[in-house]
Design a protein around this motif. Structure first.
Motif, PDB file in Angstrom:
ATOM      1  N   ASP A 294       0.693  -1.064  -0.112  1.00  0.00           N
ATOM      2  CA  ASP A 294      -0.372   0.396  -0.057  1.00  0.00           C
ATOM      3  C   ASP A 294       0.861   1.758  -0.268  1.00  0.00           C
ATOM      4  O   ASP A 294       0.692   1.860  -0.485  1.00  0.00           O
ATOM      5  CB  ASP A 294      -0.951   0.097   1.426  1.00  0.00           C
ATOM      6  CG  ASP A 294      -2.467  -0.510   1.154  1.00  0.00           C
ATOM      7  OD1 ASP A 294      -2.385  -1.580   0.474  1.00  0.00           O
ATOM      8  OD2 ASP A 294      -2.613  -0.238   1.221  1.00  0.00           O
TER       9      ASP A 294
ATOM     10  N   GLN B 174       2.766   1.680  -3.581  1.00  0.00           N
ATOM     11  CA  GLN B 174       1.234   2.132  -4.615  1.00  0.00           C
ATOM     12  C   GLN B 174       0.924   3.797  -4.131  1.00  0.00           C
ATOM     13  O   GLN B 174       0.782   3.711  -5.134  1.00  0.00           O
ATOM     14  CB  GLN B 174       0.706   1.485  -4.851  1.00  0.00           C
ATOM     15  CG  GLN B 174       1.038  -0.204  -5.551  1.00  0.00           C
ATOM     16  CD  GLN B 174      -0.009  -0.660  -5.675  1.00  0.00           C
ATOM     17  OE1 GLN B 174      -1.073  -0.951  -5.613  1.00  0.00           O
ATOM     18  NE2 GLN B 174       0.572  -2.421  -6.242  1.00  0.00           N
ATOM     19  N   TYR B 175       0.455   3.743  -3.402  1.00  0.00           N
ATOM     20  CA  TYR B 175      -0.214   5.663  -2.321  1.00  0.00           C
ATOM     21  C   TYR B 175       1.181   6.332  -3.337  1.00  0.00           C
ATOM     22  O   TYR B 175       0.851   7.161  -4.736  1.00  0.00           O
ATOM     23  CB  TYR B 175      -0.610   5.410  -1.866  1.00  0.00           C
ATOM     24  CG  TYR B 175      -1.041   7.051  -0.448  1.00  0.00           C
ATOM     25  CD1 TYR B 175      -1.654   6.799  -1.169  1.00  0.00           C
ATOM     26  CD2 TYR B 175       0.167   7.994  -0.223  1.00  0.00           C
ATOM     27  CE1 TYR B 175      -2.564   8.237  -1.080  1.00  0.00           C
ATOM     28  CE2 TYR B 175       0.106   8.843  -0.602  1.00  0.00           C
ATOM     29  CZ  TYR B 175      -0.992   9.811  -0.828  1.00  0.00           C
ATOM     30  OH  TYR B 175      -2.075  10.938  -0.546  1.00  0.00           O
TER      31      TYR B 175
ATOM     32  N   HIS C 187       1.891   6.247  -7.018  1.00  0.00           N
ATOM     33  CA  HIS C 187      -0.016   6.152  -7.487  1.00  0.00           C
ATOM     34  C   HIS C 187       0.508   8.210  -7.682  1.00  0.00           C
ATOM     35  O   HIS C 187      -0.016   8.641  -8.858  1.00  0.00           O
ATOM     36  CB  HIS C 187      -0.765   5.696  -6.919  1.00  0.00           C
ATOM     37  CG  HIS C 187      -1.949   5.822  -7.761  1.00  0.00           C
ATOM     38  ND1 HIS C 187      -3.017   5.230  -7.585  1.00  0.00           N
ATOM     39  CD2 HIS C 187      -2.491   6.217  -9.167  1.00  0.00           C
ATOM     40  CE1 HIS C 187      -4.459   5.685  -8.316  1.00  0.00           C
ATOM     41  NE2 HIS C 187      -3.647   6.044  -9.220  1.00  0.00           N
TER      42      HIS C 187
ATOM     43  N   HIS D 117       0.557   7.114 -16.547  1.00  0.00           N
ATOM     44  CA  HIS D 117      -0.654   6.987 -16.127  1.00  0.00           C
ATOM     45  C   HIS D 117      -2.081   7.352 -16.470  1.00  0.00           C
ATOM     46  O   HIS D 117      -3.037   6.288 -16.439  1.00  0.00           O
ATOM     47  CB  HIS D 117      -0.588   7.438 -14.486  1.00  0.00           C
ATOM     48  CG  HIS D 117      -1.585   6.935 -13.742  1.00  0.00           C
ATOM     49  ND1 HIS D 117      -1.609   5.447 -12.977  1.00  0.00           N
ATOM     50  CD2 HIS D 117      -2.447   7.363 -13.047  1.00  0.00           C
ATOM     51  CE1 HIS D 117      -2.890   5.043 -13.123  1.00  0.00           C
ATOM     52  NE2 HIS D 117      -2.863   6.408 -12.506  1.00  0.00           N
TER      53      HIS D 117
ATOM     54  N   GLU E  21       4.825   1.851 -15.817  1.00  0.00           N
ATOM     55  CA  GLU E  21       3.674   1.923 -14.957  1.00  0.00           C
ATOM     56  C   GLU E  21       3.139   0.099 -14.502  1.00  0.00           C
ATOM     57  O   GLU E  21       3.695  -0.066 -13.112  1.00  0.00           O
ATOM     58  CB  GLU E  21       2.396   2.560 -15.234  1.00  0.00           C
ATOM     59  CG  GLU E  21       1.644   2.058 -13.233  1.00  0.00           C
ATOM     60  CD  GLU E  21      -0.019   3.172 -14.125  1.00  0.00           C
ATOM     61  OE1 GLU E  21      -0.060   2.762 -12.617  1.00  0.00           O
ATOM     62  OE2 GLU E  21       0.307   3.541 -14.970  1.00  0.00           O
TER      63      GLU E  21
ATOM     64  N   VAL F  29       5.431   0.709 -10.686  1.00  0.00           N
ATOM     65  CA  VAL F  29       4.417   0.462  -9.347  1.00  0.00           C
ATOM     66  C   VAL F  29       4.162  -0.621  -9.174  1.00  0.00           C
ATOM     67  O   VAL F  29       4.326  -1.437  -8.055  1.00  0.00           O
ATOM     68  CB  VAL F  29       2.755   1.214  -9.726  1.00  0.00           C
ATOM     69  CG1 VAL F  29       2.237   1.445  -8.786  1.00  0.00           C
ATOM     70  CG2 VAL F  29       3.044   2.864 -10.267  1.00  0.00           C
ATOM     71  N   ASP F  30       3.086  -1.675  -9.799  1.00  0.00           N
ATOM     72  CA  ASP F  30       2.529  -2.583  -9.001  1.00  0.00           C
ATOM     73  C   ASP F  30       3.762  -3.572  -9.116  1.00  0.00           C
ATOM     74  O   ASP F  30       3.527  -4.319  -7.951  1.00  0.00           O
ATOM     75  CB  ASP F  30       1.936  -3.238 -10.154  1.00  0.00           C
ATOM     76  CG  ASP F  30       0.220  -2.565 -10.694  1.00  0.00           C
ATOM     77  OD1 ASP F  30      -0.318  -1.564  -9.874  1.00  0.00           O
ATOM     78  OD2 ASP F  30      -0.199  -2.185 -12.008  1.00  0.00           O
TER      79      ASP F  30
ATOM     80  N   SER G 287       6.587  -2.722  -6.045  1.00  0.00           N
ATOM     81  CA  SER G 287       5.758  -2.992  -4.343  1.00  0.00           C
ATOM     82  C   SER G 287       5.310  -4.338  -4.329  1.00  0.00           C
ATOM     83  O   SER G 287       5.474  -4.618  -3.127  1.00  0.00           O
ATOM     84  CB  SER G 287       4.447  -1.851  -5.093  1.00  0.00           C
ATOM     85  OG  SER G 287       3.560  -2.790  -6.114  1.00  0.00           O
TER      86      SER G 287
ATOM     87  N   GLN H 125      -3.782   1.902  -2.335  1.00  0.00           N
ATOM     88  CA  GLN H 125      -4.503   0.960  -3.287  1.00  0.00           C
ATOM     89  C   GLN H 125      -3.691  -0.065  -2.674  1.00  0.00           C
ATOM     90  O   GLN H 125      -2.377  -0.510  -2.553  1.00  0.00           O
ATOM     91  CB  GLN H 125      -4.650   1.019  -4.424  1.00  0.00           C
ATOM     92  CG  GLN H 125      -3.924   1.523  -5.338  1.00  0.00           C
ATOM     93  CD  GLN H 125      -3.794   1.693  -6.680  1.00  0.00           C
ATOM     94  OE1 GLN H 125      -4.481   1.714  -7.581  1.00  0.00           O
ATOM     95  NE2 GLN H 125      -2.838   1.650  -7.742  1.00  0.00           N
TER      96      GLN H 125
END
Length: 269
Positions: free
Chosen positions: A115, A118-119, A122, A136, A157, A161-162, A165, A231
């Motif tokens: 979290d 990603q926060y 993001h 994005h 991304e 990011v995903d 993380s 998320q």
């Protein structure tokens, strides 16, 4: 290179940790596709017409984009498992992680790390105009989200990011490859559920987590674009840093549901 002394069982855990979440992604999102056909617009946050008109990317392109990201995820997962795959240490880790308390602690740490990373990444992609425009914004082509579009992102991304993380959650929590099978599968199901666009009154995720389908739907709308970045599990960073937009899920005149910004969150009964 995989360590020559690694047991078949350890290799199996790593293979499962890499590919089970991918299989579950398509099975779980497929369930929502079937469910959507059965219930129609009754529990949808947006109509089928809105989905076709507001989204600016064909579903075939979405599927290709998701498959690309899952390929990148698999490569990173294999790399992470290689890093910890030394002289049977994975087997020892599996034995230690058999304790329920240890597993719960590892899952909680992994959830917080996932979290947190990603926060902030993001939010940065929204606040940086270049990153939003060129990277994005691809995800936000889905104004009306649906289940199998959860991982539809720009490849960069998806990687930074995903996938990053997820790797950090695995490494920081200290979970074994066997434990990671369950964590990644759980995180995958939650991500799909957050994007499904269907707000079922008996959905356990909507009962346990405030960060759910309606919460993320607010973020995908124009008025919520700078809010609800959190998320996939908690809403703590949004609340702590002033990007939380409260909402309510209400019935429209035509019987459908709608997520509306509101000062008080309330569940549909």
């Amino acid at each position: 290179m995989w360590h020559k002394k690694m047991s078949f069982e350890a290799v199996s855990d790593e293979v499962l940790g890499t590919f089970v979440p991918i299989v579950v992604y398509w099975l779980y999102s497929g369930m929502y596709v079937v469910l959507d056909l059965l219930v129609g617009d009754k529990y949808r946050l947006h109509s089928k017409k809105d989905e076709d008109e507001k989204n600016v990317v064909p579903k075939k392109v979405v599927i290709k984009g998701v498959l690309m990201q899952q390929f990148l995820q698999a490569m990173v997962a294999i790399t992470c498992y290689m890093v910890i795959g030394n002289d049977g240490e994975n087997v020892v880790a599996d034995e230690k992680s058999s304790s329920l308390i240890i597993l719960i602690r590892q899952f909680f740490i992994a959830m917080v790390v996932l979290d947190t990373v990603q926060y902030f990444m993001h939010r940065f992609m929204h606040q940086n105009k270049f990153m939003y425009k060129h990277i994005h914004s691809q995800h936000h082509r889905l104004v009306v989200t649906y289940a199998y579009g959860a991982l539809y992102n720009h490849p960069l991304e998806g990687l930074f990011v995903d996938t990053f993380s997820g790797a950090m959650a695995f490494l920081v929590s200290g979970m074994s490859p066997r434990a990671s099978i369950f964590f990644y599968t759980f995180a995958t199901i939650k991500a799909v559920d957050d994007h499904c666009g269907i707000c079922l009154p008996w959905n356990i995720f909507h009962v346990i987590f405030k960060n759910n389908t309606a919460y993320h739907d607010i973020h995908h709308q124009f008025y919520g674009n700078k809010y609800n970045f959190s998320q996939p599990f908690f809403v703590m960073w949004d609340k702590l840093l002033g990007t939380y937009m409260p909402y309510s899920v209400e019935k429209r005149v035509n019987g459908r549901l709608e997520a509306r910004p509101d000062r008080n969150y309330k569940c549909i009964k």
